[in-house]
Each structure stands twice: as C-alpha cells, then as structure tokens.
Design a protein around this motif. Structure first.
Motif, PDB file in Angstrom:
ATOM      1  N   ASN A 343       0.854  -1.020   0.139  1.00 28.17           N
ATOM      2  CA  ASN A 343       0.043  -0.075   0.249  1.00 28.17           C
ATOM      3  C   ASN A 343       0.895   1.239   0.092  1.00 28.17           C
ATOM      4  OD1 ASN A 343      -2.237  -1.526  -0.066  1.00 28.17           O
ATOM      5  ND2 ASN A 343      -2.421  -1.347   2.373  1.00 28.17           N
ATOM      6  N   MET A 376      -4.724  -3.048  -0.331  1.00 26.53           N
ATOM      7  CA  MET A 376      -5.905  -2.505  -0.905  1.00 26.53           C
ATOM      8  C   MET A 376      -6.595  -3.276  -2.002  1.00 26.53           C
ATOM      9  SD  MET A 376      -4.893   1.772  -1.619  1.00 26.53           S
ATOM     10  CE  MET A 376      -6.582   2.036  -2.140  1.00 26.53           C
ATOM     11  N   VAL A 378      -7.902  -2.555  -4.448  1.00 19.97           N
ATOM     12  CA  VAL A 378      -7.740  -2.034  -6.284  1.00 19.97           C
ATOM     13  C   VAL A 378      -6.097  -2.616  -6.196  1.00 19.97           C
ATOM     14  CG1 VAL A 378      -6.561   0.245  -5.186  1.00 19.97           C
ATOM     15  CG2 VAL A 378      -7.674   0.051  -7.597  1.00 19.97           C
TER      16      VAL A 378
ATOM     17  N   GLU B 265      -0.438   4.992  -0.396  1.00 15.69           N
ATOM     18  CA  GLU B 265      -1.789   4.704  -0.041  1.00 15.69           C
ATOM     19  C   GLU B 265      -1.732   4.320   1.816  1.00 15.69           C
ATOM     20  OE1 GLU B 265      -4.414   5.574  -1.288  1.00 15.69           O
ATOM     21  OE2 GLU B 265      -4.127   5.657  -3.485  1.00 15.69           O
ATOM     22  N   HIS B 268      -4.751   3.034   3.763  1.00 12.69           N
ATOM     23  CA  HIS B 268      -5.179   1.836   3.673  1.00 12.69           C
ATOM     24  C   HIS B 268      -4.506   0.805   4.117  1.00 12.69           C
ATOM     25  CE1 HIS B 268      -8.673   3.653   2.079  1.00 12.69           C
ATOM     26  NE2 HIS B 268      -7.829   4.595   1.502  1.00 12.69           N
ATOM     27  N   CYS B 278     -13.645  -0.137   5.790  1.00 12.12           N
ATOM     28  CA  CYS B 278     -13.236   1.190   5.508  1.00 12.12           C
ATOM     29  C   CYS B 278     -13.635   1.258   4.050  1.00 12.12           C
ATOM     30  CB  CYS B 278     -11.649   0.957   5.258  1.00 12.12           C
ATOM     31  SG  CYS B 278     -10.727   2.411   4.465  1.00 12.12           S
ATOM     32  N   CYS B 280     -12.495   1.630   1.278  1.00  5.67           N
ATOM     33  CA  CYS B 280     -11.608   0.844   0.286  1.00  5.67           C
ATOM     34  C   CYS B 280     -12.130  -0.414   0.133  1.00  5.67           C
ATOM     35  CB  CYS B 280     -10.428   0.828   0.475  1.00  5.67           C
ATOM     36  SG  CYS B 280      -9.801  -0.187   2.066  1.00  5.67           S
ATOM     37  N   CYS B 285      -8.130  -0.300   8.342  1.00  3.51           N
ATOM     38  CA  CYS B 285      -7.445   0.645   7.842  1.00  3.51           C
ATOM     39  C   CYS B 285      -6.857   2.111   8.684  1.00  3.51           C
ATOM     40  CB  CYS B 285      -7.642   0.989   6.374  1.00  3.51           C
ATOM     41  SG  CYS B 285      -8.290  -0.116   5.254  1.00  3.51           S
ATOM     42  N   GLU B 287      -7.037   4.863   7.828  1.00  6.36           N
ATOM     43  CA  GLU B 287      -8.076   5.750   7.549  1.00  6.36           C
ATOM     44  C   GLU B 287      -9.396   5.898   8.478  1.00  6.36           C
ATOM     45  OE1 GLU B 287      -8.304   7.669   3.550  1.00  6.36           O
ATOM     46  OE2 GLU B 287     -10.444   6.954   3.723  1.00  6.36           O
TER      47      GLU B 287
END
Lengths: 439, 439
Positions: A343, A376, A378, B265, B268, B278, B280, B285, B287
């Motif tokens: 990440n 993540m 993604v 990132e 995350h 989260c 994501c 995470c 966040e």
C-alpha cells in the motif's frame, strides 16, 4: 590515459555508450548503419569506433553478406562477446559468490565457494581472484584465437588458459557485503566522506578498476529484478528469509538505498507488539518470527524435530501438522507486513527468497492469503508474489547490475593490456565514481 | 517551431539546461565566464544564448563593473526573473490552488479559491486561469518597463496589468488531481496508453504547453520536500491526515509513483486487524482510525463534543482528557505504521500534514513516541519527524516541482508571444512529455 571529467569528456562517454547500446540492441551493424542510428558526425563516429576497437570492446569483421561487386565488402561491427565488461562479487558471511557478464550483457559465468565466517578480507579477495580466474566463457561461439593478437591481456594470474575470461575490457566491479552501506554519504557535503570498505581498497589494488559497493541483500533484490523472478520489473520488493530476514527495494528500475543506507530492513518491522526480544534491540520484529532459527526454535518448542531447513522441508513434505500450522502463522505475519508495504510503495512484483522458501506452498500460500486480505482491494490483482530464482548468486549478479546502473557513463577504456607490469597510480581511478567528487 | 526529438536535439536541450543551470547557480555571468563553466564551444554557446535571449528566458545587460578602458564593457547574462517558467495547479476536491515560479526557481506567487465539489472541469479551468492571471510578481526588483519591448506577451486575458505574471516563457504546467494517477502507463508497451485526464486536455488548449499530472497528495509530498518542512530532503515520507488519509514518498529526490500509480496509500494500511470497515473495502485501515471523521466520531462516541477540527483543537487546548486520550491512541497507531515504513524505506524526514495536525503536540508526541519505540534502534536518531509547513498550496507547489523534475530537457521555447492569435496545432506539443513516445 587521462580521464578528464568535464562536460565534454562526459559527452564523449555518452557517445560511446550510445554506440555500445546500439550494438547491444541491434546486434552487428555496419558503420553506415551505426551512423544512421546514432546521429553522430562521420568523423566523431569513426573516432569513437577506432578507440572502442582498440580497447577490445568492439570487434570489426568483414561481412559475408555485403553486396557483391560493389567495391570492397563492408565491415561489420559487433560487441566483443569475449570481453568481460563487469564482475560481481558477493562477500557473504560464510561464502563467496562471483559472476561476470560480457559487453552484450550476457552472463558468461558464475562460481561460489564457502568459507569460515572469520576469514580475513585479504584472503577473501585472494579467493575472489581465484574464482574469477576460474570463470570460463560459455556459449559465445566466438573464435578466441581471432582475438589473441588484439592486445587484450588477462588480468588474473590464474586466468591465462584458453577459454578463460578476458579482463582487458573490465569496466568495474560491483561488490556486495553484509550490513548497512550508505553509498551516498560521500556525496553529501555535510557528512564526512565514508571511508572506503577494506574490500574496495583491496580489489582496486588488485584489478585497477572502480569498485562499487552495496549491501548484498539489496544487491540480490536488484539481481532478481533484472535476471531473476522479477526480470524487467521496475518496482520490486525482495524479501529474504534466511538466517537473518532482510530485503531490498527496486524503485523505478534502480536500487533504493534510503537516506542512511538503511532501507530494506523488513526483518525489523514489528509484527508482534511486545513479542520476543530481537538482536536489533527491538521487540517482536519479523526476524524473531520468520528467520530460520526462529522457525526451527518454534517448531521444536511445539514438539517438532528438525535441526535445519532440510529437515523442516521433509516434515512439511510428510504433511506434519505441527510444521504446517507453524508455517501458516509465520506466513500470515509475513503477508500482513507485505500488504502494508504494498500500500505504501506500490511494487508490481514481490519476490521471496532465502532458504526458508524451500518449504514451498506451506509457507507461500499463507503469505499470499494474508497479502491479498490486507492489501488495498484495487491493488489486489496487480501485485504478483513470486519465489526467487537466482539462488545463491543473486547478490553477485546484483553487483554486476549495480555497475551497469550506477556507472552508465564510465569510460570503456580500462587500465590497458598489462596491468601487472604497469600498476595503476592511486588517483588514476576513483574507488567509486561518487567519491571522485571529493578527492 | 519544430521540436525534433532525436539524440542531437536532446543534446541541444541539454546544453540549454546547462546554461540555465549555471545562471541559476552563479547568478549573473559574462559570456566568457559562462564559456569557462560550461565547456561548450564559443559558437555553440553564442548560438544557444541568442535563442535563450530571444525567447525571453535570459536577459543581457551591460555590466557596470567591467574593466574600464579595455574596449566596450562586457555584457552580463541573467535569468529573466520576470518570466514565469512553471505553474502548478492543485485541483482539490473542494478548492483550487495555483502557484508560479520564475526561471530562478523562486516562488513568485500563489492563490487559492474554494468551490463546490461538483464544479465541472471546464469551470474549474476557467477559475484556474483567473487565479493565475491574478498572480503578481513580487520581490524581483526588476524593471518591468525594460522588458516591455521584448516581445513577451501575457497569455492570460486577465493578466495584462502592470506587474502581472508574464507567461511568455512558460514551460509547462504541473497539475494535481484527486485519486490514483499512473504517470507511467503510457511508457509501457504492454499497456494501452492512459487517456489524458480532461483537465490536461483543457489546460493544454488554453495555455499551449505540456501539462504534467499526478495525484495531488503525492505532489504535496514533493512540494514539502523542496520548499517546505523537508526542504532539500532527498528521501521523504509525507503523511496527510485530512478527510482522507494519504501521502507520498520522495525517493532520491524524485516523486515515487509505484508500479500502478498506487503508492503512498498509507491510509489503507491495516492498523487494527478486524477493525472497522473502510471505504476501500478493507478493515481496520489507518483511515478508519485517523481521518478527521474517524477521530471526530470516536470523540463524540466517548462523550466529547466537537463537530469539526477547530472544536477538537479547542478541547485539546482546554486539556480535555477524552480528547487527549483519544489522540494518544490515534498517534500510537500512526507512529507504529510510520516505524514499519521507516525500516522498509529509510527516509531522512517524515512530514505530517493535514488539518488534524492542528491538534499539535497532543497528536504529534504520541506519534513520535511510537515511531521511536518501533523503528530500528540504529535509525532512531536519524529520522526526523516534522509538521508540514506549506499549508494548502503544497500540492500546487508540488505541481511546479513535477515540471522541474520530470522535464529538465523540455525546450525553453514556448509557444511564442501571442498564443491567442496563433493557437498551437494539436500535435505541436505533447500533453505530457511521456506520452509523446506513443503518438
């Protein structure tokens, strides 16, 4: 031969590198083809080619396929596959690994030999010289006899036999050592220039060429990113699970050192807060969970019987529950840590090497599960987890890669045909290109 | 003016950059001083200087201090401090920030304006143009009247007043946008070239120069590493604690993108396994713990009263126990994560920015404690934790830095004095330098 370092001399080296790069990419080319590709003037090109041929870096042969009946046949220029452009040496704790490539960037040989951990540096360098001398050129198909009159002498005292690596075109040596290496200290005016490592001094005296240095685990990362599991990967995270746990980052195709030469210390990331005391002074570091010793200790503590990785691998192959459960937990800690780093850093490939990986899917699969769970979403299908492929010579190959990456403009002109009779003066060449700025 | 991209044209741009770099470093120089420093032939140097003067990048003035009685006084060459070399624009979610520098790499102005989150791109670009036009040159002390006849026109329709930024020497625009940006996709033959971002197309049409793009939080990292809290830091980790949690890495002085534009990132990274869900798709995470909303929610859940960061800061200033305990825990999670990243990446400076940092030592001190507890002891006194200093224009300044870093060989020759009358043809300039390789 003097080596002025102003912009014009750099320009000239840039032109040489341009010509060598074109020959590397296109294979044999005529002078006029080279001229078209490189955009240099005829005079400049011929001048540069004459020097490259004289240095043994480039070979001129008469083409068989030239148009007949139209004057004399055109000469074709080729990289000299018999010239050892770069050597890599990994001075590991208990063994030595060497590898060499030619100007075509093909690996022409590698060799390894174990030794005691307390072997003095002078004897390690003797051993390195002997191993390098033992490398023979394989797979080039070039007629060595055709080059015997070209004035390229063999440097190594033991490397004089037919087929031995010729070091006449040696550019530089890339060396891996254990422990932190801060390659940039010498560049920073605020910091006293780092003293050269003893092995740099010894190798330079012996071979008369620049000696570039880095941590050997980081070099293994670079090696794997060029010739190994992550070949052509530009952003690679390499983790080694061995007696120690460490690794390296390749960022945009280059080795990442970090501000103080302390990057890639994955073994000292906390994975079990309040866990076992680590040699670094911390607690619950990954190394206290995932080093060979940590895993074997935990296995025995759980009732298993194994004194080395080979026995652990046998237990895994016998589907021993204790071993599988243990590796499941170790893999999960590794995978969670890798996910956090993914990440943050965004590598395309993660390479896991070191002896512990010989336990195979019992370790790799839990690593992969934890990685996919915590990275993540993604990025989940973008990052690829692979086992290392270069084995114990990864560090030596990384040393070569260091030479290719760090000194693209190094002169092609080495010490000359007979270094033994005319040893290089002390300041003729820098120990590393970087230190040359602070003589 | 055509822009051939072969090696020789690159060489010429390299020479221009060499000359501009010398003027940037040494200040005003005579032609002969320049000649000594740059190593170029007299003919080449004079040729390049003539073009740079014609383009408005360099100003020739008669020196007052030349030796008297020895022919005519020597001309001195200076960077034109009135030429806006680069502009940075941060298209943040709810506001727009612009900044500009001159050829001497001095920041000549910046401006910000909030807007609704759903403002269309065309209107955002209108707003950007208006803000750029509002920038006035400060602190240069140069007589603008002296340049009024030099043919450098003002591009912006609103920027025609005395003291307005002159865009005649505009090189490129660096732009930050929200979300992942993969600047390298277009370089990779295996991947279809990324379509240009709408803002790239619109800005190029408007200004006729290359538009470089990156994620705006990463650009803030680059900005802080050049002009802000980590000025001159080569290896910098930047963490932003705002409505989202993100950041960026500067590696060896350059912005690090990661393989798929997904680096930095930090928000995350899992910090509480099995924790809150989260946005994501992950759980626990950073966040979910350290974003403005997460902190305010947790504060209210613990009985505190605050609807925004300002109220939280007031509670901290009033030594509210609930707030201090909460920030202590949040800081610890952040510090642990930063320690792991330090061990892996080895930055010399960590910069923490974003609105949440306004809570001051109540947050920074626990971050620092956890960082020091978990980072490798050998790195403990080497890494420096600092608060961001550039505020909301960090991203726009990072856009400028992107231009300076990514296109050092970009031509100094912009569209010319009157773009409005002679709009650039579509393929005269690439949207980004990188995409130009795949026309």
């Amino acid at each position: 031969m003097s080596h002025p370092r102003g912009p014009l001399s750099q320009l000239r080296r840039g032109h040489e590198e341009l010509v060598l790069g074109l020959l590397r990419k296109h294979g044999p080319l005529s002078r006029s083809e080279l001229g078209k590709h490189c955009g240099l003037s005829r005079t400049t090109l011929y001048d540069i080619l004459a020097d490259l041929v004289a240095a043994g870096a480039v070979v001129a042969t008469t083409s068989q396929e030239g148009p007949r009946g139209r004057g004399r046949p055109a000469e074709t220029l080729t990289l000299n596959p018999d010239a050892g452009q770069a050597i890599g040496i990994d001075f590991a704790r208990r063994g030595l690994h060497v590898a060499a490539i030619n100007l075509a960037h093909e690996i022409v040989g590698s060799a390894s030999e174990p030794h005691d951990a307390d072997l003095p540096w002078a004897q390690r360098v003797d051993l390195a010289e002997r191993l390098i001398g033992s490398l023979t050129i394989t797979g080039t198909g070039l007629d060595n006899a055709a080059l015997s009159g070209s004035g390229i002498g063999a440097l190594s005292s033991t490397g004089t036999g037919t087929g031995a690596l010729r070091l006449g075109a040696l550019d530089a040596i890339g060396v891996g050592v254990v422990g932190p290496v801060d390659g940039r200290a010498a560049e920073d005016d605020d910091v006293a220039a780092e003293a050269p490592h003893p092995v740099q001094v010894l190798l330079r005296e012996r071979f008369g060429v620049p000696v570039l240095l880095d941590n050997n685990t980081r070099l293994a990362a670079l090696g794997e990113s060029i010739w190994g599991a992550a070949a052509d990967g530009q952003d690679v995270l390499y983790l080694r699970l061995s007696h120690g746990v460490g690794g390296g980052l390749v960022v945009g195709g280059s080795l990442h050192r970090g501000a103080y030469g302390l990057s890639g210390e994955f073994g000292h990331i906390t994975v079990e807060p309040g866990g076992a005391r680590c040699g670094c002074g911390g607690r619950g570091c990954l190394e206290t969970v995932a080093s060979i010793r940590a895993v074997l200790d935990a296995y025995r503590a759980a009732g298993g019987r194994a004194t080395d990785v080979r026995e652990l691998v046998k237990a895994v192959e016998a589907a021993d529950r204790t071993a599988l459960t243990l590796l499941e937990g170790v893999g999960a800690r590794i995978g969670e840590m890798l996910a956090a780093l993914c990440n943050a850093i965004g590598p395309s490939v993660i390479v896991v090497g070191g002896e512990l990986v010989e336990t195979g899917p019992a370790l790799i699969e839990p690593i992969e599960r934890a990685l996919h769970e915590h990275v993540m979403p993604v990025s989940r299908h973008r990052v690829s987890l692979r086992r290392a492929t270069l084995g114990e010579v990864a560090g030596a190959l990384g040393g070569i890669a260091l030479v290719l990456h760090e000194s693209p403009l190094l002169s092609r002109y080495p010490a000359g045909p007979d270094l033994a009779e005319h040893p290089p003066s002390v300041d003729r060449r820098p120990v590393t290109t970087k230190q040359s700025r602070h003589p």
